[in-house]
Design an enzyme around this catalytic site. Structure first.
Site, PDB file in Angstrom:
ATOM      1  N   CYS A   2       0.893  -1.109   0.012  1.00 43.69           N
ATOM      2  CA  CYS A   2       0.102   0.154  -0.074  1.00 43.69           C
ATOM      3  C   CYS A   2       0.948   1.431   0.051  1.00 43.69           C
ATOM      4  O   CYS A   2       2.085   1.268   0.453  1.00 43.69           O
ATOM      5  CB  CYS A   2      -0.888  -0.022   1.237  1.00 43.69           C
ATOM      6  SG  CYS A   2      -1.878  -1.434   1.457  1.00 43.69           S
ATOM      7  N   ARG A  27       3.730   0.423  -6.836  1.00 47.27           N
ATOM      8  CA  ARG A  27       3.746  -0.638  -5.747  1.00 47.27           C
ATOM      9  C   ARG A  27       2.662  -1.741  -5.872  1.00 47.27           C
ATOM     10  O   ARG A  27       2.753  -2.697  -5.265  1.00 47.27           O
ATOM     11  CB  ARG A  27       3.558   0.142  -4.448  1.00 47.27           C
ATOM     12  CG  ARG A  27       4.791   0.960  -3.871  1.00 47.27           C
ATOM     13  CD  ARG A  27       4.273   1.668  -2.719  1.00 47.27           C
ATOM     14  NE  ARG A  27       5.730   2.318  -2.088  1.00 47.27           N
ATOM     15  CZ  ARG A  27       5.899   1.746  -0.871  1.00 47.27           C
ATOM     16  NH1 ARG A  27       5.191   1.116  -0.259  1.00 47.27           N
ATOM     17  NH2 ARG A  27       7.026   2.313  -0.260  1.00 47.27           N
ATOM     18  N   TRP A  74      -3.631  -2.278  -1.574  1.00 41.79           N
ATOM     19  CA  TRP A  74      -3.566  -3.695  -1.983  1.00 41.79           C
ATOM     20  C   TRP A  74      -4.041  -4.492  -0.842  1.00 41.79           C
ATOM     21  O   TRP A  74      -3.668  -4.605   0.238  1.00 41.79           O
ATOM     22  CB  TRP A  74      -2.098  -4.112  -2.063  1.00 41.79           C
ATOM     23  CG  TRP A  74      -1.757  -5.325  -2.707  1.00 41.79           C
ATOM     24  CD1 TRP A  74      -1.719  -5.642  -4.142  1.00 41.79           C
ATOM     25  CD2 TRP A  74      -1.695  -6.514  -2.178  1.00 41.79           C
ATOM     26  NE1 TRP A  74      -1.397  -6.795  -4.389  1.00 41.79           N
ATOM     27  CE2 TRP A  74      -1.471  -7.648  -3.156  1.00 41.79           C
ATOM     28  CE3 TRP A  74      -1.422  -6.964  -0.868  1.00 41.79           C
ATOM     29  CZ2 TRP A  74      -1.186  -8.638  -3.012  1.00 41.79           C
ATOM     30  CZ3 TRP A  74      -1.299  -8.461  -0.438  1.00 41.79           C
ATOM     31  CH2 TRP A  74      -1.086  -9.370  -1.574  1.00 41.79           C
ATOM     32  N   ASN A  98      -0.685   1.495   5.936  1.00 43.10           N
ATOM     33  CA  ASN A  98       0.268   0.119   5.587  1.00 43.10           C
ATOM     34  C   ASN A  98       0.390  -0.737   6.415  1.00 43.10           C
ATOM     35  O   ASN A  98       1.141  -0.351   7.331  1.00 43.10           O
ATOM     36  CB  ASN A  98       1.320   0.705   4.529  1.00 43.10           C
ATOM     37  CG  ASN A  98       2.127  -0.416   3.738  1.00 43.10           C
ATOM     38  OD1 ASN A  98       1.606  -1.184   3.421  1.00 43.10           O
ATOM     39  ND2 ASN A  98       3.240   0.051   3.246  1.00 43.10           N
ATOM     40  N   GLY A  99       0.275  -1.962   6.350  1.00 48.17           N
ATOM     41  CA  GLY A  99       0.645  -2.923   7.399  1.00 48.17           C
ATOM     42  C   GLY A  99      -0.597  -3.688   7.582  1.00 48.17           C
ATOM     43  O   GLY A  99      -1.534  -3.764   7.048  1.00 48.17           O
ATOM     44  N   GLU A 478      14.015 -18.263 -12.541  1.00 48.39           N
ATOM     45  CA  GLU A 478      13.737 -16.766 -12.785  1.00 48.39           C
ATOM     46  C   GLU A 478      12.981 -16.492 -13.972  1.00 48.39           C
ATOM     47  O   GLU A 478      12.080 -15.642 -14.133  1.00 48.39           O
ATOM     48  CB  GLU A 478      15.053 -15.799 -12.755  1.00 48.39           C
ATOM     49  CG  GLU A 478      14.787 -14.454 -13.225  1.00 48.39           C
ATOM     50  CD  GLU A 478      14.192 -13.572 -12.423  1.00 48.39           C
ATOM     51  OE1 GLU A 478      13.784 -12.159 -12.774  1.00 48.39           O
ATOM     52  OE2 GLU A 478      13.647 -13.989 -11.335  1.00 48.39           O
ATOM     53  N   LYS A 482       9.228 -14.790 -14.106  1.00 50.72           N
ATOM     54  CA  LYS A 482       8.576 -13.608 -14.684  1.00 50.72           C
ATOM     55  C   LYS A 482       7.610 -14.119 -15.591  1.00 50.72           C
ATOM     56  O   LYS A 482       6.707 -13.115 -15.974  1.00 50.72           O
ATOM     57  CB  LYS A 482      10.075 -13.267 -15.805  1.00 50.72           C
ATOM     58  CG  LYS A 482      11.106 -12.728 -14.921  1.00 50.72           C
ATOM     59  CD  LYS A 482      10.615 -11.109 -14.499  1.00 50.72           C
ATOM     60  CE  LYS A 482      11.387 -10.704 -13.598  1.00 50.72           C
ATOM     61  NZ  LYS A 482      11.359 -11.431 -12.129  1.00 50.72           N
ATOM     62  N   GLU A 485       4.501 -13.970 -13.570  1.00 50.19           N
ATOM     63  CA  GLU A 485       4.078 -12.814 -13.071  1.00 50.19           C
ATOM     64  C   GLU A 485       3.431 -11.898 -13.856  1.00 50.19           C
ATOM     65  O   GLU A 485       2.373 -11.391 -13.617  1.00 50.19           O
ATOM     66  CB  GLU A 485       5.423 -12.020 -12.705  1.00 50.19           C
ATOM     67  CG  GLU A 485       6.083 -12.554 -11.246  1.00 50.19           C
ATOM     68  CD  GLU A 485       7.405 -11.643 -10.969  1.00 50.19           C
ATOM     69  OE1 GLU A 485       7.486 -11.343  -9.755  1.00 50.19           O
ATOM     70  OE2 GLU A 485       8.167 -11.634 -11.858  1.00 50.19           O
ATOM     71  N   HIS A 501      12.930 -37.516 -12.919  1.00 48.87           N
ATOM     72  CA  HIS A 501      12.384 -37.890 -11.815  1.00 48.87           C
ATOM     73  C   HIS A 501      11.187 -37.512 -11.260  1.00 48.87           C
ATOM     74  O   HIS A 501      10.726 -37.393 -10.207  1.00 48.87           O
ATOM     75  CB  HIS A 501      13.487 -37.370 -10.533  1.00 48.87           C
ATOM     76  CG  HIS A 501      14.842 -38.011 -10.613  1.00 48.87           C
ATOM     77  ND1 HIS A 501      15.204 -39.282 -10.154  1.00 48.87           N
ATOM     78  CD2 HIS A 501      16.136 -37.485 -11.146  1.00 48.87           C
ATOM     79  CE1 HIS A 501      16.386 -39.578 -10.232  1.00 48.87           C
ATOM     80  NE2 HIS A 501      17.153 -38.559 -11.089  1.00 48.87           N
ATOM     81  N   LYS A 601       4.820  -4.336  -5.774  1.00 46.13           N
ATOM     82  CA  LYS A 601       6.498  -3.979  -5.878  1.00 46.13           C
ATOM     83  C   LYS A 601       7.192  -4.193  -4.789  1.00 46.13           C
ATOM     84  O   LYS A 601       8.065  -4.955  -4.411  1.00 46.13           O
ATOM     85  CB  LYS A 601       6.633  -2.715  -6.600  1.00 46.13           C
ATOM     86  CG  LYS A 601       8.243  -2.417  -6.915  1.00 46.13           C
ATOM     87  CD  LYS A 601       8.502  -3.409  -7.932  1.00 46.13           C
ATOM     88  CE  LYS A 601      10.064  -2.823  -8.251  1.00 46.13           C
ATOM     89  NZ  LYS A 601      10.556  -3.924  -9.214  1.00 46.13           N
TER      90      LYS A 601
END
Length: 606
Positions: A2, A27, A74, A98-99, A478, A482, A485, A501, A601
């Site tokens: 947030c 963010r 958020w 925020n939190g 990675e 990506k 995301e 396996h 973010k």
């Protein structure tokens, strides 16, 4: 996550708040709102979705007043809708937060006994209700806010605004970052310097447990014990907070393209003309270190996994890598002569910061690799190494990742030199390869149009596998991350040797498999695994150099050619095609590249 902004100004606050919130969009958020005090009257406007919706609402329902707070939310507690959007109001109190308030349920029960009941599903509303209750007992706005802070458990950055008080704002932080901006007869509050940079270049940061009482004349800061505290006011470089796309369609495209430049700047910062690797004080002597524990989240965690290969193979120094969200709950023993190293783009990642605090007093030295020098993780480290990537707006990290890798590789070389594991000639060779890396990255970026064509074919897939060996194994992760995301395609990564396996059962004619295989010492084994995929009709996209493609590219679905590069540096270079493949796939699918759904973010809550 947030974002918070607050203004005690001389001009109408609403347009200033909305403009500042736009600088917080990176963010991640799902609703937004502002509140102002006008002629002593508190009022607010809130809207779900993008900021343009809040802007439309303000056109039809303007909000006057020169004092105000704003927020991009958020969702954590309660679904993303207008009712749950911030600012939250209870009687004469408006709050942005925020939190997470961990004891909000207990507080709700207590407040219900006073006849105060919530109208939202959020934990934040409880903060406003508690302050309302304390004001109803005769406490002033300031006294009520301070008493409220003393009752909260959890993590928070908070800003309070009050009915009848157009020259007062209370700000506080515990576990979430918050900055105060100093203007000429104006004061500001923001989640970071980016938010405040158009309004002022004079910034101070609240420390853990601080709260501040603001009016237009300045700010009085108190520490966690309620004692007056002096926090340094710094002048920031406005240019370092610039956020524009520089002609690119997306911030992510711009940030991918910036990598040769920012890598060159990082190398210039850490390498002297004589070839020495210069670290900030206090210096560290790796000959006195027996183990490194690396802790991070997300892409930064994958940078640590890559660096593990460098530290162990080049410096012969054992490394443990852990996900920050699991590390402290596992309560691992920290042996003597160990270094704890934390990697975070924002320097405010809640899980990583908590892990750092777990290691305080246990590890011999705490180090960090960060992109924001003023961040909490940086300030709480014995030695902090900036990656110098500049502001990164795209939620999917690109240039910060490759800068993290570059700084970690330099650190591994420093460790190897300290421990006598490499000669001067070997060190010089590695550094020469690093200095050539920006040029190689520019060559890799020239493959963008070719990768766009590959991505168009990939965009119709439902599932994708990524394979790699050695240091390219974390890079496979990675690449998969990506793609997930920003394109929302399900993707997984495996060490190539693990294919038979279990994961090979997934292979069929509809399964694209991206194989990251430079022509290195593990190439033959990787190609052998790739052939197992092709024998089962899997669609292989082979990423290799010309020699590798010539040797193994026959019969694959598609190829992406990379320049020749040393084995050690290859993971940094091969991040480029992974990023471009995800980017162009997302563009082909029409998803929101810079602000993908459900993601933030900077993850500043657990």
């Amino acid at each position: 996550m947030c974002g918070i902004v607050g203004v005690l100004g001389r001009h109408e606050a609403a347009p200033i708040l909305v403009e500042a919130l736009k600088r917080l969009e990176y963010r991640g958020y799902d609703s937004a709102g502002i509140a102002t005090v006008n002629n002593g009257a508190l009022d607010r406007r809130r809207a779900v979705g993008k900021l343009v919706n809040l802007g439309d609402l303000l056109v039809h329902q303007p909000l006057a007043g020169k004092s105000g707070i704003g927020h991009t939310r958020w969702a954590t507690h309660g679904e993303p809708n207008a009712n749950n959007a911030h600012p939250h109001r209870a009687g004469p109190v408006a709050v942005v937060h925020n939190g997470i308030i961990e004891n909000f349920r207990e507080l709700r029960i207590e407040l219900a006994g006073y006849g105060l009941n919530p109208v939202t599903d959020t934990d934040t509303e409880t903060v406003a209700m508690l302050a309302q209750h304390f004001m109803s007992t005769g406490l002033s706005a300031t006294e009520a806010a301070i008493k409220t802070l003393g009752r909260l458990h959890g993590a928070f950055a908070l800003a309070f605004l009050f009915d009848g008080e157009d020259d007062l704002m209370i700000a506080a932080r515990k576990g979430s970052p918050l900055a105060i901006g100093y203007g000429d007869g104006e004061m500001y509050v923001g989640s970071d310097a980016i938010t405040l940079s158009p309004m002022t270049d004079r910034i101070s940061y609240l420390e853990e447990g601080d709260y501040a009482i603001l009016n237009r004349a300045g700010a009085t800061v108190y520490d966690a014990n309620g004692k007056r505290a002096k926090r340094e006011v710094r002048t920031i470089q406005i240019s370092s907070t610039r956020i524009d796309k520089a002609g690119h369609k997306h911030f992510m495209a711009k940030e991918i393209a910036e990598q040769p430049t920012v890598i060159a700047e990082a190398l210039s910062h850490y390498l002297g003309k004589s070839g020495d690797i210069h670290l900030p004080d206090p210096q560290i002597d790796f000959s006195k270190v027996d183990r490194i524990t690396m802790v991070a989240c997300g892409t930064a965690f994958l940078a640590c996994l890559t660096a593990k290969y460098w530290f162990e193979q080049i410096a012969r120094l054992p490394v443990e890598v852990d996900v920050a969200s699991e590390f402290r709950y596992r309560e691992p023993p920290i042996p003597a002569r160990s270094v704890a190293l934390f990697v975070s783009q924002s320097g405010e990642t809640a899980d990583t910061l908590a892990a750092l605090r777990y290691c305080e007093g246990k590890a011999d030295k705490i180090m960090s690799v960060i992109n924001v020098p003023e961040s909490s993780i940086s300030r709480e480290s014995d030695l902090s190494l900036p990656i110098l990537a500049g502001v990164e707006i795209g939620v999917a990290s690109t240039k910060a990742f490759t800068c993290q890798l570059t700084v970690l590789f330099l650190l591994a070389l420093k460790a190897a030199k300290d421990r006598g594991e490499i000669t001067d000639d070997q060190l010089a060779d590695h550094l020469a390869q690093l200095r050539h890396l920006p040029a190689l990255m520019a060559e890799a970026l020239d493959q963008s149009n070719k990768i766009r064509e590959t991505a168009r074919k990939l965009s119709s897939a439902r599932d994708v596998l990524f394979l790699g060996r050695g240091p390219l194994y974390p890079l496979a992760h990675e690449g998969a991350l990506k793609l997930k995301e920003i394109s929302y395609i399900h993707a997984e990564a495996y060490a190539s040797g693990e294919l038979k396996h279990g994961p090979i059962a997934l292979i069929d004619e509809d399964m694209p498999v991206v194989v990251m295989a430079p022509r290195d010492g593990l190439f033959d084994k990787t190609v052998s695994n790739m052939q197992e995929v092709m024998a089962r009709k899997g669609k292989v996209i082979l990423i290799s150099n010309r020699e590798g493609l010539t040797e193994a590219g026959h019969g694959v679905w598609d190829t992406i050619e990379m320049p020749d590069v040393s084995d050690a540096v290859a993971p940094i270079l091969y991040a480029i095609p992974a990023q471009l493949l995800a980017y162009h796939t997302a563009v082909a699918k029409g998803t929101d590249v810079d602000q993908p759904r459900n993601l933030a973010k900077s993850v500043t809550v657990e």
